[in-house]
Each structure stands twice: as structure tokens, then as C-alpha cells.
Design an enzyme around this catalytic site. Structure first.
Site, PDB file in Angstrom:
ATOM      1  N   HIS A 224      36.984  40.973  65.872  1.00 62.27           N
ATOM      2  CA  HIS A 224      38.445  40.833  65.756  1.00 62.27           C
ATOM      3  C   HIS A 224      39.211  41.709  66.750  1.00 62.27           C
ATOM      4  O   HIS A 224      40.265  42.245  66.436  1.00 62.27           O
ATOM      5  CB  HIS A 224      38.911  41.149  64.330  1.00 62.27           C
ATOM      6  CG  HIS A 224      38.480  40.112  63.334  1.00 62.27           C
ATOM      7  ND1 HIS A 224      39.207  38.976  63.093  1.00 62.27           N
ATOM      8  CD2 HIS A 224      37.384  40.042  62.536  1.00 62.27           C
ATOM      9  CE1 HIS A 224      38.564  38.245  62.163  1.00 62.27           C
ATOM     10  NE2 HIS A 224      37.465  38.867  61.817  1.00 62.27           N
TER      11      HIS A 224
ATOM     12  N   ASP B  22      34.740  43.363  59.292  1.00 63.82           N
ATOM     13  CA  ASP B  22      34.382  42.062  58.725  1.00 63.82           C
ATOM     14  C   ASP B  22      33.949  41.100  59.825  1.00 63.82           C
ATOM     15  O   ASP B  22      34.302  41.271  60.993  1.00 63.82           O
ATOM     16  CB  ASP B  22      35.568  41.462  57.946  1.00 63.82           C
ATOM     17  CG  ASP B  22      36.780  41.236  58.843  1.00 63.82           C
ATOM     18  OD1 ASP B  22      36.995  42.065  59.760  1.00 63.82           O
ATOM     19  OD2 ASP B  22      37.509  40.253  58.649  1.00 63.82           O
ATOM     20  N   GLU B  23      33.181  40.106  59.415  1.00 62.65           N
ATOM     21  CA  GLU B  23      32.847  38.961  60.259  1.00 62.65           C
ATOM     22  C   GLU B  23      32.352  39.347  61.660  1.00 62.65           C
ATOM     23  O   GLU B  23      32.735  38.720  62.645  1.00 62.65           O
ATOM     24  CB  GLU B  23      34.079  38.040  60.406  1.00 62.65           C
ATOM     25  CG  GLU B  23      34.569  37.495  59.080  1.00 62.65           C
ATOM     26  CD  GLU B  23      35.750  36.545  59.227  1.00 62.65           C
ATOM     27  OE1 GLU B  23      35.742  35.503  58.558  1.00 62.65           O
ATOM     28  OE2 GLU B  23      36.692  36.846  60.001  1.00 62.65           O
ATOM     29  N   VAL B  24      31.506  40.353  61.735  1.00 57.15           N
ATOM     30  CA  VAL B  24      30.946  40.690  63.045  1.00 57.15           C
ATOM     31  C   VAL B  24      29.868  39.668  63.369  1.00 57.15           C
ATOM     32  O   VAL B  24      28.984  39.408  62.556  1.00 57.15           O
ATOM     33  CB  VAL B  24      30.354  42.114  63.041  1.00 57.15           C
ATOM     34  CG1 VAL B  24      29.722  42.419  64.398  1.00 57.15           C
ATOM     35  CG2 VAL B  24      31.432  43.132  62.703  1.00 57.15           C
TER      36      VAL B  24
ATOM     37  N   GLU C  44      31.122  43.845  54.539  1.00 55.05           N
ATOM     38  CA  GLU C  44      29.961  43.504  55.359  1.00 55.05           C
ATOM     39  C   GLU C  44      29.246  44.740  55.921  1.00 55.05           C
ATOM     40  O   GLU C  44      28.026  44.726  56.089  1.00 55.05           O
ATOM     41  CB  GLU C  44      30.370  42.595  56.528  1.00 55.05           C
ATOM     42  CG  GLU C  44      30.760  41.175  56.114  1.00 55.05           C
ATOM     43  CD  GLU C  44      32.255  41.001  55.961  1.00 55.05           C
ATOM     44  OE1 GLU C  44      32.904  41.879  55.358  1.00 55.05           O
ATOM     45  OE2 GLU C  44      32.781  39.978  56.451  1.00 55.05           O
TER      46      GLU C  44
END
Ligand SMILES: *[C@@H]1O[C@H](CO)[C@@H](O)[C@H](O)[C@H]1NC(C)=O
Ligand SMILES: *[C@@H]1O[C@H](CO)[C@@H](O)[C@H](O)[C@H]1NC(C)=O
Ligand SMILES: *[C@@H]1O[C@H](CO)[C@@H](O)[C@H](O)[C@H]1NC(C)=O
Ligand SMILES: *[C@@H]1O[C@H](CO)[C@@H](O)[C@H](O)[C@H]1NC(C)=O
Ligand SMILES: *[C@@H]1O[C@H](CO)[C@@H](O)[C@H](O)[C@H]1NC(C)=O
Length: 586
Positions: free
Chosen positions: A294, A361-363, A409
Site C-alpha cells: 500500500h 495488511d495485504e502484503v 497479517e
């Protein structure tokens, strides 16, 4: 006198008895009392070393209560004066007639010669504030209060902290209505006897101000609405892949090139003003710089720091959203950049907050195959690098005296070893909360299937062919009843419940901007506010009744509208004018 509780049978209140979120105990009568501009207000902040006043003070309404000079210290007196002013204006300028909650033909009462007026409101702080009470860690400040209003018109608030007094003031305002024809306001609930204390210390909203830049005044507007619902944490998701609106004086190029346009930024003054505006009302801002994913907006000023930038058309191999891109994971340049970023930002956060959110998040592991400092997607290679990356960030946060917050995460997917001070924010599942507390960490809840308020708007991606009905990943829209049904303590064993600090509802910015922010948040965020303040279960341990909540939330919705918040309606007036007409299946 009647109590809202103790009625084991199903019942509809004859008239709304107000108060959202519902207090721990609330006993009220049905006598009418009036309040007007000349009500005498006294307060005693106790012998608080932190406070600049002792003994009873007469509240004086003046400009200093209205306009915050933004530079003087945030003393308990400053905060209380400002909130008393706000409460008085809320009561006496609302023009809020509750006609929608009365039969057809009902009219607001008018004062007469023999009307009883509230003569005094006294506020007493019983204990000194803890150190740094205006930016406390979860649980450090006692927000409890008692509020009594006698039939004779004496109102009395007691609390153990200045924040408790501020919470009580919002409750006080919710007792009153106003005939728009009259200057004075009335309650029909006297005498009142309330004791109240929150179930969870962390009651927040996460607003994405990066994907769509939200103007300052509108952020402040949300803070008003939050405080009015006794929420105390504003999580600002202030940067993302699409834009970097936060000005960093030590790295001016970041916002100059990374913002959507030069005016779509938050200056250091803006940033301070948001934090201070919130703190005045007992709301702590938690700033998030999401990383290492991000972050592609950094590419515009520092392309050398970002791997896998804007791969097209297969961006979804490398990121959850376009543009793909991630901070390189094993780069000295990234490290130096983060040193500069944190040394600039931390001193501007620490006066107002005890937390800093480092994201996580969301790596996307595939993105590191294109990272020249890593060239691998193998977890065995990546995991130690991520551990070091996060450790360094968290050390930078701790050096500033703050506690780090991360997305789940980092703990649950990346298996990082995190110190005990780290708060883990869950969003993917109820089980995540359990897993976090089982590892001994403090958790925030906000399951996206319940508390992501952006869901159900349909796809924002332009898709080929016919994907009808074009649902988004978290459809359907989470209506207030669904938001209200979420229990943060679902499946958490008693001995770990203290680790669940509370939670946040989330409003992501893909399809929410200044135009619809109010109605995307309200009144649904208020439904979450009651879960977080009052708990999801009632006194008897049953799920709270939506039927009981519905007219109260309807009342809160009208109050928000009276404050200028564009909150959506829950029902037609037809339903609330006669409390039983829209019931079905009882
Ligand atoms: C006030 O007095 C009028 C008559 O003067 C009476 O009808 C009314 O009930 C009284 N109201 C209250 C609140 O006592
Ligand atoms: C204040 O603290 C005392 C314990 O020190 C507690 O009994 C009380 O409930 C708290 N709240 C209020 C409003 O008095
Ligand atoms: C974390 O542990 C799980 C279970 O052992 C494993 O499947 C996963 O690959 C690990 N993640 C990383 C990034 O090492
Ligand atoms: C109470 O709410 C939970 C969800 O939080 C739900 O799973 C459960 O079935 C509800 N219980 C009753 C009796 O409705
Ligand atoms: C509501 O409607 C029912 C049936 O139409 C009526 O008997 C009752 O009196 C009404 N109650 C109120 C408070 O208007």
C-alpha cells in the site's frame, strides 16, 4: 419511575427515552423540565495537579469556548469549557422536535408560568486524571460517570476523569428536545438517574483519507459525530498506493508528487488541527502509514524505493488493488527513508496520541520477485526480512514513546514475533481475534463481513463482459441491524476477554468521498458505537434487542441530522409514530 430494563417481555416504549449508546443503568421518570440559556453551570475539577483550577468554577460562555486557539495547552479546564459550550449549543440550538416518535397530531410542549426549569448543572471530578489522560493507552482513563437530574431541576454530573465528564455531557444533551418555535428546550424524563461506563476502552472509526482526500472540515464533522456517540479513537488511514496526501516537511517531494494534486494534501497545520480538534472531545487520533504494501504512491518521488510498481495489465498478481507496488524489503535506502519519515512524523503525533499504526495488511509476496534486494517470493527468505523491517519500524515508534498497531497479517500470516505492547488489528475473521489473544496480544475487532461500511456498493473495477450483478468482494451492504449484531467477544474465552480492547468500523475510500461520507458512516457507525460502549449483550446476557434499539437509534439519527450530519433514515415516520405498526412476526 420506569426503567428500560427489567421488562422481560417484549415491549415498545410509549415515547423514546433517548440515550444512545444505552447506559449501564438508566432510570427515569416522566416529569417535564425545561432548560434555558441562563442555567447556572459550576464545575470542580478536583485537586488535580494536571489542572489549572481548583474548587468550584462558574462556567462562563465566551468566545474562548467556541474558538480553540490551537496553541495553548490542552488542560482539563480548556477541554471541559469547550465541551460544556458544545453541549449547551447542542441543547439550545438543535430545533429538534421528536414529532416522528409521537402520534399524529402531537405537538411539542410549550413552557408556562409554572414550568420547572433546570436551575443548576454541576460537574464534579472525583479523582485526578492519570498522566497523559488526553492521549491515553486503552484502559488508562476511567470514562465512567453518574448523571442525576432531580424533579426540582438540579442536574449533577460526577466522574473520575475529565473525559468522564465530557461523556456525561453528551448523555445530558440527549435528554432534551426543542420546540422549534421556542428558545428553551425540554425533557419529559425527569427525574433521571444514570450510571454509565464503557464496555470497551477502544471505540473507533477508521477513515481512509488517502484514496479519496476528505476535506478537513468534514473530518472534524465526523469527530463531532463520533464523540456524540462516545467513540474515542479516530484511525486515520492517511496514505495508500493511490495517493500520499500527508505533507512531510523533511520529505516535501512525497506529497508534492504523490498527492493527486498539489491542493489535495494535509499540511502539518491541518494534521495538528485534526488531532487537536479530536483530543478536545476526548477522541485520540491514531495515524496509520500502511507499509510495506500500500505504498506505491511513494514511487512518484522515490522510484528507487518501490518494487513491482504499477504492473499492467496483470496488477492483480502483485497487489490487491492497482497500482501494484511495495517498499523494497531489504534496502538500505528504504531504511534511511523510513528514518527520515519517522523522525519527522513521530514528534508531531506524540503530543496527541499514544499509538502509531504501521499497517502491514495485504502484503503480496509475488511483488518481491521483482524486488532487486530480494528476488524471491519464498516465505523462508521473506519472513526474516519482514521481521527486521517491522522491528525497525516498531523501534522507531517506541523511541517516540508510542505503542505500535499492526494489521493482523503481520502476526497471523507472517508469523512475526511482536512485543507485548503491539496492538493487533483484525479484520479477516472472528477466528483472527481468538488467534491474536491466544498469542497473548491485545486485539482490535472489525470483521469485514460486519464492520466494513464500504461494502455492498458493487464493483468499482471496470470488468469485461457480463459479471452481473457486479457485486464487490464484501457484498452485501452491511445494514445497521447487521452491524449491531456483531459481538466483539464472539468465541473469546473469559480469561482472554481483557485483551480485546474494542474495535473499529472501517470506511475505505474507493467509492466514498466528501459527498457520501456522512451517510456511509451514519447511523451505521452509531450501531457499532453502542456495541462498543454498551456491549453486544444486555444485562441478562442476551443479544441486545434490535426492536428496543431501533427507536433509540432513530432518535440518535435525528440528533445527528440536527447537528448537521447527513445520516440516513432507519424507517418511515409512520413506523415510529406508532411504535407497533411496522412490527412483523411477533
Ligand atoms: C400549569 O398550570 C396550568 C393552569 O394554570 C395547569 O393546567 C397545568 O397543568 C400546570 N402545569 C404543570 C406542569 O404543572
Ligand atoms: C469512580 O471510581 C470509583 C472507584 O475508585 C468507582 O467506585 C466509581 O464507580 C467510579 N465512577 C464514578 C462515576 O464514580
Ligand atoms: C507462517 O506459518 C504458517 C504455518 O506454519 C505457514 O504456512 C506460513 O507459510 C508462514 N508464513 C511465513 C511468511 O513464513
Ligand atoms: C446472538 O448473536 C450472535 C451473533 O453475535 C448469534 O450467533 C446468536 O445466534 C444470537 N443468539 C440469539 C439467541 O439470537
Ligand atoms: C397504534 O395503533 C393501534 C392500532 O391502529 C392503536 O390501537 C394504538 O392506540 C396506536 N397507538 C399509538 C401510541 O398511537
Amino acid at each position: 419511575m420506569k426503567s428500560l430494563y427489567g421488562a422481560a417481555f417484549f415491549f415498545f416504549p410509549q415515547f423514546i427515552s433517548a440515550i444512545w449508546p444505552i447506559p449501564v443503568s438508566y432510570i427515569h421518570g416522566d416529569k417535564e423540565l425545561w432548560i434555558r440559556e441562563d442555567v447556572q453551570i459550576y464545575y470542580d475539577l478536583g485537586t488535580d495537579s494536571d489542572s489549572d483550577v481548583q474548587d468550584w468554577v462558574v462556567f462562563q460562555s465566551d468566545d474562548s469556548n467556541r474558538v480553540d486557539d490551537k496553541t495553548s495547552p490542552l488542560t482539563p479546564k480548556r477541554m471541559l469549557d469547550s465541551n460544556i459550550h458544545r453541549a449547551l449549543r447542542t441543547i439550545l440550538d438543535s430545533d429538534y422536535s421528536p414529532w416522528k416518535f409521537h402520534e399524529r397530531g402531537w405537538t411539542d410542549p410549550s413552557p408556562s408560568d409554572n414550568s420547572t426549569y433546570i436551575t443548576t448543572l454541576t460537574l464534579k471530578q472525583l479523582q485526578p486524571n492519570p498522566e497523559n489522560f488526553e492521549k491515553a493507552l486503552a484502559g488508562e482513563v476511567d470514562e465512567s460517570y453518574t448523571l442525576r437530574v432531580s424533579e426540582e431541576g438540579a442536574a449533577m454530573i460526577e466522574a473520575n476523569s475529565t473525559i468522564g465528564l465530557i461523556r456525561a455531557l453528551t448523555t445530558f444533551t440527549q435528554l432534551f428536545y426543542q420546540n422549534p418555535e421556542q428558545k428553551d428546550a425540554y425533557t419529559q424524563l425527569a427525574p433521571v438517574n444514570i450510571f454509565d461506563t464503557p464496555k470497551f476502552p477502544h471505540r473507533g472509526i477508521n477513515i481512509d483519507v488517502a484514496r479519496q482526500v476528505i476535506p478537513l472540515h468534514l473530518i472534524c464533522h465526523q469527530i463531532d459525530a463520533m464523540a456524540y456517540n462516545k467513540m474515542n479513537r479516530l484511525h486515520l488511514h492517511v496514505t495508500d498506493s493511490q495517493s500520499w496526501p500527508l505533507e512531510i516537511p523533511a520529505l516535501p517531494e512525497l506529497a508534492e508528487k504523490g498527492a493527486y494534486r498539489p491542493t489535495s494534501t494535509y499540511s502539518p497545520d491541518d494534521f495538528r488541527n485534526i488531532q487537536r480538534y479530536a483530543a478536545l472531545q476526548g477522541v485520540e487520533v491514531i495515524t496509520e502509514i500502511d507499509m510495506p504494501g500500500h505504498t506505491s504512491s511513494i514511487w512518484h518521488s522515490h522510484p528507487e524505493l518501490i518494487a513491482a510498481y504499477n504492473i499492467q495489465p496483470d496488477w492483480d498478481t502483485y497487489a490487491a488493488e492497482p497500482p501494484s507496488g511495495t517498499l523494497k524489503l531489504n534496502s538500505k535506502d528504504v531504511d534511511a527513508f523510513l528514518d527520515t519519515l519517522f523522525s519527522d512524523l513521530m514528534p508531531r503525533v506524540s503530543p496527541y496520541s499514544s499509538y502509531f499504526h504501521t499497517g502491514g495488511d495485504e502484503v503480496n509476496k509475488q511483488a518481491y520477485t521483482l524486488d532487486d534486494t530480494v528476488k524471491s517470493a519464498d516465505p523462508v527468505v521473506l519472513q526474516p526480512l519482514m521481521q527486521r523491517f517491522v522491528d525497525r519500524n516498531h523501534d522507531r515508534v517506541r523511541e517516540a514513546g508510542l505503542a505500535p498497531v499492526v494489521w493482523e497479517e503481520m502476526l497471523l500470516d507472517w508469523n512475526l514475533t511482536l512485543r507485548e505492547d503491539v496492538v493487533v488489528q483484525t479484520w479477516l475473521a472472528d477466528e483472527s481475534v481468538l488467534k491474536v489473544v491466544e498469542k497473548g496480544h491485545k486485539a482490535l475487532v472489525g470483521n469485514y463481513n460486519y464492520w466494513y461500511l464500504d461494502c455492498g456498493k458493487g464493483q468499482w473495477l471496470d470488468l469485461p463482459g457480463s459479471y452481473s450483478p457486479f457485486l464487490d468482494y464484501c457484498a452485501p451492504f452491511h445494514n445497521w441491524r447487521h452491524v449491531y449484531s456483531y459481538d466483539p467477544l464472539t468465541s473469546i474465552p473469559l480469561e482472554s476477554q481483557h485483551l480485546v480492547l474494542g474495535g473499529e468500523v472501517h470506511i475505505w475510500g474507493e467509492q466514498t468521498d466528501a459527498v457520501n461520507l456522512d451517510r456511509m458512516l451514519w447511523p451505521r457507525a452509531a450501531a457499532a458505537a453502542e456495541v462498543l460502549w454498551s456491549g453486544a449483550k444486555d444485562e441478562q446476557g442476551r443479544n441486545r434487542s434490535q426492536t428496543e434499539a431501533s427507536p433509540r437509534l432513530g432518535d440518535m439519527r435525528e440528533r445527528l441530522v440536527a447537528l448537521g450530519v447527513g445520516a440516513e433514515p432507519l424507517q418511515m415516520p409512520y413506523c415510529t409514530m406508532n411504535g407497533t405498526q411496522c412490527a412483523l412476526g411477533f
